[in-house]
Design an enzyme around this catalytic site. Structure first.
Site, PDB file in Angstrom:
ATOM      1  N   ASP A 111       0.836  -1.194   0.000  1.00 23.79           N
ATOM      2  CA  ASP A 111       0.000   0.000   0.000  1.00 23.79           C
ATOM      3  C   ASP A 111       0.883   1.262   0.000  1.00 23.79           C
ATOM      4  O   ASP A 111       1.727   1.412  -0.886  1.00 23.79           O
ATOM      5  CB  ASP A 111      -0.949  -0.061   1.207  1.00 23.79           C
ATOM      6  CG  ASP A 111      -2.016   1.011   1.196  1.00 23.79           C
ATOM      7  OD1 ASP A 111      -3.024   0.821   0.497  1.00 23.79           O
ATOM      8  OD2 ASP A 111      -1.841   2.033   1.880  1.00 23.79           O
ATOM      9  N   ARG A 112       0.740   2.179   0.963  1.00 23.24           N
ATOM     10  CA  ARG A 112       1.551   3.409   0.947  1.00 23.24           C
ATOM     11  C   ARG A 112       3.034   3.088   1.014  1.00 23.24           C
ATOM     12  O   ARG A 112       3.865   3.778   0.408  1.00 23.24           O
ATOM     13  CB  ARG A 112       1.172   4.329   2.111  1.00 23.24           C
ATOM     14  CG  ARG A 112      -0.305   4.615   2.278  1.00 23.24           C
ATOM     15  CD  ARG A 112      -0.964   5.149   1.041  1.00 23.24           C
ATOM     16  NE  ARG A 112      -0.578   6.520   0.732  1.00 23.24           N
ATOM     17  CZ  ARG A 112      -1.032   7.195  -0.333  1.00 23.24           C
ATOM     18  NH1 ARG A 112      -1.844   6.609  -1.198  1.00 23.24           N
ATOM     19  NH2 ARG A 112      -0.649   8.431  -0.555  1.00 23.24           N
ATOM     20  N   TRP A 157      -9.108   8.119  -1.529  1.00 25.29           N
ATOM     21  CA  TRP A 157      -8.011   8.931  -2.073  1.00 25.29           C
ATOM     22  C   TRP A 157      -8.417  10.399  -2.141  1.00 25.29           C
ATOM     23  O   TRP A 157      -7.644  11.278  -1.759  1.00 25.29           O
ATOM     24  CB  TRP A 157      -7.607   8.420  -3.458  1.00 25.29           C
ATOM     25  CG  TRP A 157      -6.611   7.306  -3.399  1.00 25.29           C
ATOM     26  CD1 TRP A 157      -6.685   6.173  -2.640  1.00 25.29           C
ATOM     27  CD2 TRP A 157      -5.377   7.236  -4.103  1.00 25.29           C
ATOM     28  NE1 TRP A 157      -5.570   5.401  -2.839  1.00 25.29           N
ATOM     29  CE2 TRP A 157      -4.757   6.018  -3.731  1.00 25.29           C
ATOM     30  CE3 TRP A 157      -4.747   8.060  -5.021  1.00 25.29           C
ATOM     31  CZ2 TRP A 157      -3.519   5.626  -4.251  1.00 25.29           C
ATOM     32  CZ3 TRP A 157      -3.520   7.672  -5.547  1.00 25.29           C
ATOM     33  CH2 TRP A 157      -2.915   6.466  -5.154  1.00 25.29           C
ATOM     34  N   HIS A 281      -6.962  -6.860  -0.215  1.00 27.34           N
ATOM     35  CA  HIS A 281      -5.879  -5.879  -0.298  1.00 27.34           C
ATOM     36  C   HIS A 281      -4.697  -6.213   0.616  1.00 27.34           C
ATOM     37  O   HIS A 281      -3.557  -5.891   0.300  1.00 27.34           O
ATOM     38  CB  HIS A 281      -6.445  -4.509   0.082  1.00 27.34           C
ATOM     39  CG  HIS A 281      -5.461  -3.390   0.076  1.00 27.34           C
ATOM     40  ND1 HIS A 281      -4.715  -3.042  -1.027  1.00 27.34           N
ATOM     41  CD2 HIS A 281      -5.107  -2.510   1.074  1.00 27.34           C
ATOM     42  CE1 HIS A 281      -3.945  -2.003  -0.731  1.00 27.34           C
ATOM     43  NE2 HIS A 281      -4.155  -1.679   0.541  1.00 27.34           N
TER      44      HIS A 281
END
Length: 301
Positions: A111-112, A157, A281
């Site tokens: 992810d990030r 987002w 995810h």
């Protein structure tokens, strides 16, 4: 905070490192080549607790909390969001590794954290011996793909990237409900069954801190502005990722929403390898065995 929470990393050391972004909390353990593991939103290094013991048999693991997350320092917010840019975070993580004697290393990001990893591979290729990204596509491509269907899938987002303090205050009004909704809705099972009780306890503890809520929103504000511009500059110049790159994504994750995630990554790295994993995810927690196998095989010495 850490002392009162379950120990999910028995045998690993907990340390603080001073960096240009303040104190970075990290855990380390294992033996062998250095492997940096970077978490994403809305989590901390705890995401790695299911696969760390196996990886530690092959690698010296370094598992930090990114700036603003978990137990790491919270850099100040700013108009240009620069402290939370993936370029600055990448430099901070590379500095952390160098302070530990790892001038070159392998790295995995979810992810990030995956955005920090691919930025590190672009900006500091001489430091990276190999990189893996979990369930992401580049920031540039996500923003440019925001049609109706994809916008509904990653609505956060745009929400988190709104000017401070709108999303910060809205989340802080009921942080645990928001946190658990994100964790559940992004998983394949659409519930919290993939996460251990201890991991949830760790995450709930820091996610209630208004300063850290603001920091994680700032991470997304950076993504919408300075990170996007950095990516756009690289696309326009034709710059590509030179180190070996592995892309893994969940069959019910976010990156798999596009028809061919690997084709997107080939624009950034012609030699990229990758595959889907049966998961939502959160690959390291939903599919730890397969995720661990793919990481070990990719970085096999």
């Amino acid at each position: 905070m850490d002392r009162a929470l379950p120990d999910l990393f028995p045998g690993f050391e907990s340390r603080l490192a001073e960096t240009e972004q303040g104190s970075i909390f990290y855990r380390t353990g294992g033996s062998g080549p250095a492997l940096l593991l970077l978490h994403g939103y809305p989590q901390s290094h705890v995401i790695w607790h299911k696969i760390a013991p196996e990886l530690a048999e092959h690698f010296t693991l370094v598992m930090p909390d990114l700036p603003g997350y978990g137990q790491s320092a919270v850099p100040p917010l700013s108009a240009d969001h620069a402290a939370y840019s993936k370029r600055v975070m990448a430099r901070t993580m590379a500095s952390l590794m160098e302070s530990l004697g790892h001038t070159q290393f392998r790295t995995v990001g979810h992810d990030r954290g995956g955005r920090v990893v691919y930025r590190m591979a672009l900006d500091l290729p001489e430091r990276i011996l190999g990189a893996a990204v979990l369930d992401i596509l580049p920031t540039y491509d996500y923003w440019n793909k925001l049609d109706r269907e994809f916008a509904l899938k990653i609505y956060h987002w745009a929400f988190l990237a709104q000017p401070a303090p709108l999303p910060d205050n809205m989340i802080a009004a009921d942080p645990i409900t928001f946190l658990e909704h994100k964790l559940a809705s992004w998983s394949a099972a659409k519930d919290l069954s993939a996460y251990s009780d201890g991991a949830l306890e760790h995450t709930r503890a820091w996610f209630q801190d208004p300063k850290r809520i603001a920091a994680t929103c700032e991470d997304y504000r950076a993504g919408a502005h300075i990170d996007y511009l950095h990516d756009a500059e690289d696309r326009q110049s034709g710059k590509t990722i030179q180190p070996p790159l592995l892309a893994l994504w969940g069959t019910q994750g976010i990156a798999g929403s596009v028809e061919d995630p690997l084709a997107v990554w080939r624009d950034w790295c012609p030699h990229v390898k990758g595959k889907p994993i049966t998961s939502g995810h959160f690959l390291p927690e939903e599919a730890p065995e397969e995720t661990c196998i793919e990481i070990k095989n990719f970085f096999a010495l």
